[in-house]
Motif scaffolding. Structure first.
Motif, mmCIF file in Angstrom:
data_model
loop_
_atom_site.group_PDB
_atom_site.id
_atom_site.type_symbol
_atom_site.label_atom_id
_atom_site.label_comp_id
_atom_site.label_asym_id
_atom_site.label_seq_id
_atom_site.Cartn_x
_atom_site.Cartn_y
_atom_site.Cartn_z
ATOM 1 N N ALA A 49 90.992 -19.598 -62.945
ATOM 2 C CA ALA A 49 90.103 -19.759 -64.096
ATOM 3 C C ALA A 49 89.886 -21.231 -64.372
ATOM 4 N N ARG A 58 83.365 -21.071 -69.137
ATOM 5 C CA ARG A 58 84.580 -20.498 -68.572
ATOM 6 C C ARG A 58 84.203 -19.770 -67.296
ATOM 7 N N LYS A 59 84.998 -19.973 -66.271
ATOM 8 C CA LYS A 59 84.753 -19.331 -64.987
ATOM 9 C C LYS A 59 86.036 -18.664 -64.516
ATOM 10 N N TYR A 60 85.855 -17.560 -63.746
ATOM 11 C CA TYR A 60 87.010 -16.777 -63.317
ATOM 12 C C TYR A 60 86.892 -16.343 -61.864
ATOM 13 N N ASP A 62 86.861 -13.555 -59.253
ATOM 14 C CA ASP A 62 86.272 -12.229 -59.440
ATOM 15 C C ASP A 62 87.311 -11.159 -59.752
ATOM 16 N N LYS A 65 88.313 -11.147 -63.522
ATOM 17 C CA LYS A 65 87.288 -11.014 -64.563
ATOM 18 C C LYS A 65 87.495 -9.727 -65.356
ATOM 19 N N GLY A 66 87.410 -9.856 -66.671
ATOM 20 C CA GLY A 66 87.625 -8.700 -67.540
ATOM 21 C C GLY A 66 89.074 -8.449 -67.884
ATOM 22 N N ARG A 67 89.984 -9.109 -67.173
ATOM 23 C CA ARG A 67 91.425 -8.951 -67.457
ATOM 24 C C ARG A 67 92.045 -10.240 -67.987
ATOM 25 N N THR A 69 91.690 -14.168 -69.690
ATOM 26 C CA THR A 69 90.852 -14.999 -70.550
ATOM 27 C C THR A 69 91.473 -16.380 -70.662
#
Length: 127
Positions: A49, A58-60, A62, A65-67, A69
């Motif tokens: 991240a 903010r970048k994650y 793949d 993502k969704g889990r 933060t």
């Protein structure tokens, strides 16, 4: 010399959560874009991240993502990684990194771009 200290790692079961913290000292925290990386045994370090100086971008990875933060508190010189719904594949040493940048919105996705690194914190997820 900038100091970076990660904390919050540990052993959890699949499906549980952890929050990693990264405290930055001896530097001007709000001038740094921040990143989280991880390295599992036998694997190369990978990006997890990134967050810009302002916190707006903010970048994650793949797979998180969704889990996961990423967030930052510029008043506390700290960046966080909230990790939910952990799986055994998330097991790794997690590293926090910082890079000076003049841009409020820049973010960085590769480890070569970061100047400063912490020692890492172990996250182990059991099945």
């Amino acid at each position: 010399q900038v100091q970076i200290v990660e904390s919050g790692g540990g052993l959890v079961q699949a499906g549980e959560s952890l929050r990693l913290s990264c405290a930055v000292s001896r530097g001007t925290f709000n001038m740094y874009a921040m990143g989280w990386f991880r390295q599992a045994p036998g694997k190369e370090r990978e990006f997890v991240a990134a967050i810009s100086r302002s916190g707006e971008i903010r970048k994650y990875l793949d797979s998180v993502k969704g889990r996961f933060t990423v967030s930052r508190d510029n008043a506390e010189n700290t960046v966080y990684l909230q990790m939910n719904s952990l799986t055994p594949e998330d097991t790794a040493v997690y590293y926090c990194s910082a890079k000076n940048t003049a841009s409020l919105r820049s973010y960085y996705l590769t480890d070569q771009q970061y100047y400063y690194w912490g020692q890492g914190t172990q996250v182990t997820v059991s099945s």
